[in-house]
Design a protein around this motif. Structure first.
Motif, PDB file in Angstrom:
ATOM      1  N   ALA A   5      40.610  34.204  15.444  1.00 39.95           N
ATOM      2  CA  ALA A   5      39.720  34.026  16.594  1.00 39.95           C
ATOM      3  C   ALA A   5      40.461  33.263  17.692  1.00 39.95           C
ATOM      4  O   ALA A   5      41.220  32.332  17.409  1.00 39.95           O
ATOM      5  CB  ALA A   5      38.475  33.261  16.175  1.00 39.95           C
ATOM      6  N   PHE A   6      40.273  33.670  18.941  1.00 37.96           N
ATOM      7  CA  PHE A   6      40.954  32.987  20.044  1.00 37.96           C
ATOM      8  C   PHE A   6      40.536  31.520  20.154  1.00 37.96           C
ATOM      9  O   PHE A   6      41.321  30.672  20.564  1.00 37.96           O
ATOM     10  CB  PHE A   6      40.686  33.715  21.372  1.00 37.96           C
ATOM     11  CG  PHE A   6      41.557  34.928  21.563  1.00 37.96           C
ATOM     12  CD1 PHE A   6      42.865  34.796  21.997  1.00 37.96           C
ATOM     13  CD2 PHE A   6      41.073  36.198  21.285  1.00 37.96           C
ATOM     14  CE1 PHE A   6      43.682  35.906  22.169  1.00 37.96           C
ATOM     15  CE2 PHE A   6      41.883  37.314  21.453  1.00 37.96           C
ATOM     16  CZ  PHE A   6      43.189  37.170  21.889  1.00 37.96           C
ATOM     17  N   ASN A   7      39.273  31.222  19.769  1.00 34.89           N
ATOM     18  CA  ASN A   7      38.826  29.828  19.896  1.00 34.89           C
ATOM     19  C   ASN A   7      39.457  28.905  18.857  1.00 34.89           C
ATOM     20  O   ASN A   7      39.207  27.705  18.860  1.00 34.89           O
ATOM     21  CB  ASN A   7      37.290  29.726  19.882  1.00 34.89           C
ATOM     22  CG  ASN A   7      36.685  30.258  18.605  1.00 34.89           C
ATOM     23  OD1 ASN A   7      37.391  30.444  17.608  1.00 34.89           O
ATOM     24  ND2 ASN A   7      35.382  30.517  18.621  1.00 34.89           N
ATOM     25  N   SER A   8      40.298  29.471  17.972  1.00 32.02           N
ATOM     26  CA  SER A   8      41.034  28.612  17.038  1.00 32.02           C
ATOM     27  C   SER A   8      42.307  28.064  17.703  1.00 32.02           C
ATOM     28  O   SER A   8      42.988  27.218  17.148  1.00 32.02           O
ATOM     29  CB  SER A   8      41.417  29.392  15.771  1.00 32.02           C
ATOM     30  OG  SER A   8      42.346  30.425  16.093  1.00 32.02           O
ATOM     31  N   LEU A  22      36.286  39.254  28.836  1.00 35.38           N
ATOM     32  CA  LEU A  22      37.160  40.434  28.884  1.00 35.38           C
ATOM     33  C   LEU A  22      37.138  41.228  27.580  1.00 35.38           C
ATOM     34  O   LEU A  22      37.794  42.268  27.474  1.00 35.38           O
ATOM     35  CB  LEU A  22      38.608  40.000  29.180  1.00 35.38           C
ATOM     36  CG  LEU A  22      38.880  39.380  30.556  1.00 35.38           C
ATOM     37  CD1 LEU A  22      40.306  38.851  30.626  1.00 35.38           C
ATOM     38  CD2 LEU A  22      38.651  40.404  31.661  1.00 35.38           C
ATOM     39  N   GLY A  23      36.398  40.735  26.603  1.00 37.20           N
ATOM     40  CA  GLY A  23      36.294  41.457  25.330  1.00 37.20           C
ATOM     41  C   GLY A  23      37.378  41.114  24.330  1.00 37.20           C
ATOM     42  O   GLY A  23      37.578  41.786  23.333  1.00 37.20           O
ATOM     43  N   TYR A  24      38.110  40.013  24.586  1.00 33.17           N
ATOM     44  CA  TYR A  24      39.132  39.547  23.644  1.00 33.17           C
ATOM     45  C   TYR A  24      38.444  38.685  22.586  1.00 33.17           C
ATOM     46  O   TYR A  24      38.277  37.489  22.774  1.00 33.17           O
ATOM     47  CB  TYR A  24      40.192  38.708  24.368  1.00 33.17           C
ATOM     48  CG  TYR A  24      41.197  39.489  25.172  1.00 33.17           C
ATOM     49  CD1 TYR A  24      42.490  39.694  24.700  1.00 33.17           C
ATOM     50  CD2 TYR A  24      40.861  40.016  26.416  1.00 33.17           C
ATOM     51  CE1 TYR A  24      43.425  40.396  25.444  1.00 33.17           C
ATOM     52  CE2 TYR A  24      41.789  40.732  27.167  1.00 33.17           C
ATOM     53  CZ  TYR A  24      43.064  40.918  26.667  1.00 33.17           C
ATOM     54  OH  TYR A  24      43.978  41.622  27.394  1.00 33.17           O
ATOM     55  N   LYS A  25      38.028  39.304  21.501  1.00 36.28           N
ATOM     56  CA  LYS A  25      37.303  38.560  20.453  1.00 36.28           C
ATOM     57  C   LYS A  25      38.273  38.042  19.382  1.00 36.28           C
ATOM     58  O   LYS A  25      38.331  36.866  19.092  1.00 36.28           O
ATOM     59  CB  LYS A  25      36.243  39.458  19.798  1.00 36.28           C
ATOM     60  CG  LYS A  25      35.280  40.124  20.781  1.00 36.28           C
ATOM     61  CD  LYS A  25      34.399  39.130  21.501  1.00 36.28           C
ATOM     62  CE  LYS A  25      33.439  39.841  22.450  1.00 36.28           C
ATOM     63  NZ  LYS A  25      32.772  38.939  23.372  1.00 36.28           N
ATOM     64  N   GLU A  26      39.016  38.984  18.804  1.00 30.54           N
ATOM     65  CA  GLU A  26      39.963  38.644  17.735  1.00 30.54           C
ATOM     66  C   GLU A  26      41.384  38.922  18.212  1.00 30.54           C
ATOM     67  O   GLU A  26      41.628  39.883  18.940  1.00 30.54           O
ATOM     68  CB  GLU A  26      39.690  39.501  16.489  1.00 30.54           C
ATOM     69  CG  GLU A  26      38.338  39.258  15.844  1.00 30.54           C
ATOM     70  CD  GLU A  26      38.294  37.945  15.072  1.00 30.54           C
ATOM     71  OE1 GLU A  26      39.268  37.644  14.368  1.00 30.54           O
ATOM     72  OE2 GLU A  26      37.280  37.234  15.186  1.00 30.54           O
ATOM     73  N   MET A  27      42.315  38.098  17.788  1.00 25.75           N
ATOM     74  CA  MET A  27      43.717  38.315  18.161  1.00 25.75           C
ATOM     75  C   MET A  27      44.283  39.536  17.432  1.00 25.75           C
ATOM     76  O   MET A  27      43.949  39.782  16.277  1.00 25.75           O
ATOM     77  CB  MET A  27      44.552  37.086  17.794  1.00 25.75           C
ATOM     78  CG  MET A  27      44.317  35.895  18.692  1.00 25.75           C
ATOM     79  SD  MET A  27      45.436  34.533  18.283  1.00 25.75           S
ATOM     80  CE  MET A  27      44.441  33.593  17.136  1.00 25.75           C
ATOM     81  N   THR A  28      45.132  40.286  18.136  1.00 25.40           N
ATOM     82  CA  THR A  28      45.874  41.359  17.467  1.00 25.40           C
ATOM     83  C   THR A  28      46.957  40.692  16.615  1.00 25.40           C
ATOM     84  O   THR A  28      47.198  39.489  16.722  1.00 25.40           O
ATOM     85  CB  THR A  28      46.543  42.304  18.490  1.00 25.40           C
ATOM     86  OG1 THR A  28      47.525  41.555  19.226  1.00 25.40           O
ATOM     87  CG2 THR A  28      45.533  42.919  19.449  1.00 25.40           C
ATOM     88  N   ALA A  29      47.647  41.505  15.795  1.00 28.03           N
ATOM     89  CA  ALA A  29      48.670  40.946  14.893  1.00 28.03           C
ATOM     90  C   ALA A  29      49.752  40.199  15.671  1.00 28.03           C
ATOM     91  O   ALA A  29      50.145  39.092  15.304  1.00 28.03           O
ATOM     92  CB  ALA A  29      49.283  42.072  14.060  1.00 28.03           C
ATOM     93  N   ALA A  56      49.014  40.038  26.613  1.00 30.73           N
ATOM     94  CA  ALA A  56      48.130  38.873  26.464  1.00 30.73           C
ATOM     95  C   ALA A  56      48.832  37.769  25.674  1.00 30.73           C
ATOM     96  O   ALA A  56      48.611  36.585  25.935  1.00 30.73           O
ATOM     97  CB  ALA A  56      46.834  39.277  25.764  1.00 30.73           C
ATOM     98  N   ALA A  57      49.704  38.149  24.731  1.00 33.93           N
ATOM     99  CA  ALA A  57      50.415  37.137  23.929  1.00 33.93           C
ATOM    100  C   ALA A  57      51.251  36.231  24.838  1.00 33.93           C
ATOM    101  O   ALA A  57      51.203  35.016  24.718  1.00 33.93           O
ATOM    102  CB  ALA A  57      51.296  37.813  22.877  1.00 33.93           C
TER     103      ALA A  57
END
Length: 469
Positions: A5-8, A22-29, A56-57
């Motif tokens: 999760a981005f909030n981590s 923007l719909g960025y809920k979970e980070m990609t690998a 985004a990374a």
């Protein structure tokens, strides 16, 4: 287990809120594996394919430490092509919405120097550019990189392949020694490792598997004779009927020949290769992206950095000798949760390259017989849209809303019959449903005091025409 999760992540609440919007809920690998190190200020070597979320990374890493009140170039992103630079800059602007007053400036070739110099004089926080043009600005002393805190080399393997190494080394030497360097590359062979070793300090290395999920992309291989290649492409298009497909060729001559043959059979096809003028190239990409052209026949270098939404199929007109290139090609379809189709033609002398693909993906490829496909009618399905070009753009203060207003007002179209609207400096391209395009043109030009080729937009008359393919 690490949270995705981005909030981590230790990010400002405004940046997290914007990511959520923007719909960025979970980070990609690639984001999950690289962002913690990036936010700690570490240098990074990341191997990841196009479409993996790498922008985004590094974008989040840049914005997390950016100071908008300080008007200096704090981050530099180098990209191999103008298209990728534009794409990266647009994504950075979206990510920066919540930070406020962040200026992202694109410095690429194919555009006049003077406006770029004027923009640099007004100051910028983030520069996204191609090595050649950034080097030109350094030579003219119109760009100061002495305050750069983050340097990103995006698609480093392609920049090196395209002969940009000397320019990159020169640009790196103009940046401070104490900086963060983030290198992203689909492949990281020994020669690039050696070449870039001096740019990085004790980097963290991250690799995200470049293979594609077979449930997302259906891969089919067809054996053909040496003289069947172009006719086989037409047959695949007639059978599978993709609304949008890229056919990859190894040379520009092959691109031109295939386009001529496909057009003769009624397909809407355009060729994209390195030697085209920038204006032609931009127009071709607009037509393909807005669905006014169904088939883009391209070389690998020309197609690098393209991010076409909802690409239904990729056709490998010949098997690439480089397995990584093959993986990149097919990875352009099946994005964003959509189902993709990758069709590869293979002459007898190319089977050795297929063996390498099988070794790489640790699974046999699926062979199919071209003669088992329905013949299908050639070229009966024209591209769904047509592109109207209006001889006015940003310099005329024309905006997408003005064009949409005229089309849904005077031209009587429903909103759904209008596709993408691209407003450039001097021209505007608008996709219109092919079935109603000529009627809309007729209504726009009816009774215009300047004649039949003019339409009124924002209360002013502009010349207009359709691009016929």
């Amino acid at each position: 287990m690490t949270s995705t999760a981005f909030n981590s992540l230790p990010l400002a609440p405004a940046l997290l809120a914007n990511l959520d919007t923007l719909g960025y809920k979970e980070m990609t690998a690639i984001q999950a594996q690289s962002l913690p190190s990036v936010l700690e200020g570490r240098d990074l070597i990341a191997q990841a394919k196009t479409g993996s979320g790498k922008t985004a990374a590094f974008g989040i890493g840049i914005l997390a430490k950016l100071n908008p009140a300080w008007f200096a170039v704090q981050a530099l992103v180098l990209c191999p092509t103008r298209e990728l630079a534009d794409q990266v800059a647009n994504e950075l602007r979206r990510l920066a919405r919540a930070t406020g007053n962040v200026k992202v400036l694109v410095l690429t070739g194919g555009s006049p120097m003077r406006p770029q110099i004027a923009s640099l004089e007004h100051g910028a926080h983030i520069i996204v550019g191609t090595p050649g043009r950034v080097r030109d600005h350094l030579g003219r002393q119109t760009l100061d990189l002495s305050k750069v805190e983050t340097l990103v080399l995006d698609e480093a393997d392609r920049m090196t392949d395209m002969g940009f190494y000397d320019e990159i080394a020169n640009i790196v030497s103009a940046c401070p020694k104490r900086r963060q360097t983030l290198l992203f590359s689909a492949t990281y062979p020994d020669d690039i490792r050696r070449a870039t070793d001096s740019f990085l300090a004790d980097p963290v290395e991250v690799t995200v598997e470049a293979q594609h999920d077979n449930s997302q992309i259906e891969q089919l291989f067809f054996e053909i004779g040496f003289d069947q290649r172009n006719s086989a492409v037409a047959r695949l298009l007639a059978h599978y009927k993709p609304v949008s497909a890229i056919a990859f060729c190894n040379t520009k001559v092959q691109c031109r020949e295939l386009v001529d043959e496909l057009r003769a059979k009624g397909f809407s096809a355009l060729a994209l290769y390195g030697e085209l003028e920038q204006r032609e190239r931009d127009e071709i990409l607009v037509l393909f992206a807005n669905r006014s052209c169904s088939v883009l026949v391209a070389t690998d270098v020309a197609a690098r950095g393209l991010d076409i939404q909802n690409l239904e199929a990729v056709i490998n007109v010949d098997v690439s000798k480089d397995t990584e290139v093959h993986i990149h090609r097919i990875g352009r379809t099946g994005r964003g949760g959509e189902q993709g189709l990758a069709l590869s033609l293979c002459a007898p002398n190319e089977k050795k390259w297929v063996k390498l693909i099988e070794e790489y993906q640790q699974a046999p490829v699926a062979w199919y017989d071209l003669d088992s496909l329905d013949e299908g009618e050639y070229g009966v399905d024209a591209a769904p849209m047509m592109t109207l070009v209006i001889a006015g753009g940003k310099k005329d203060k024309l905006r997408p809303g003005d064009v949409l207003g005229a089309l849904t007002g005077d031209a009587g179209l429903a909103k759904e019959q209008v596709g993408k609207i691209n407003v450039t400096e001097f021209q505007t391209y608008v996709a219109i449903d092919r079935r109603v395009a000529y009627d809309a043109y007729e209504r726009l030009s009816r009774g215009n005091p300047l004649g039949g080729d003019f339409g009124a937009f924002k209360g002013r008359n502009f010349k207009m025409r359709f691009i016929e393919i």
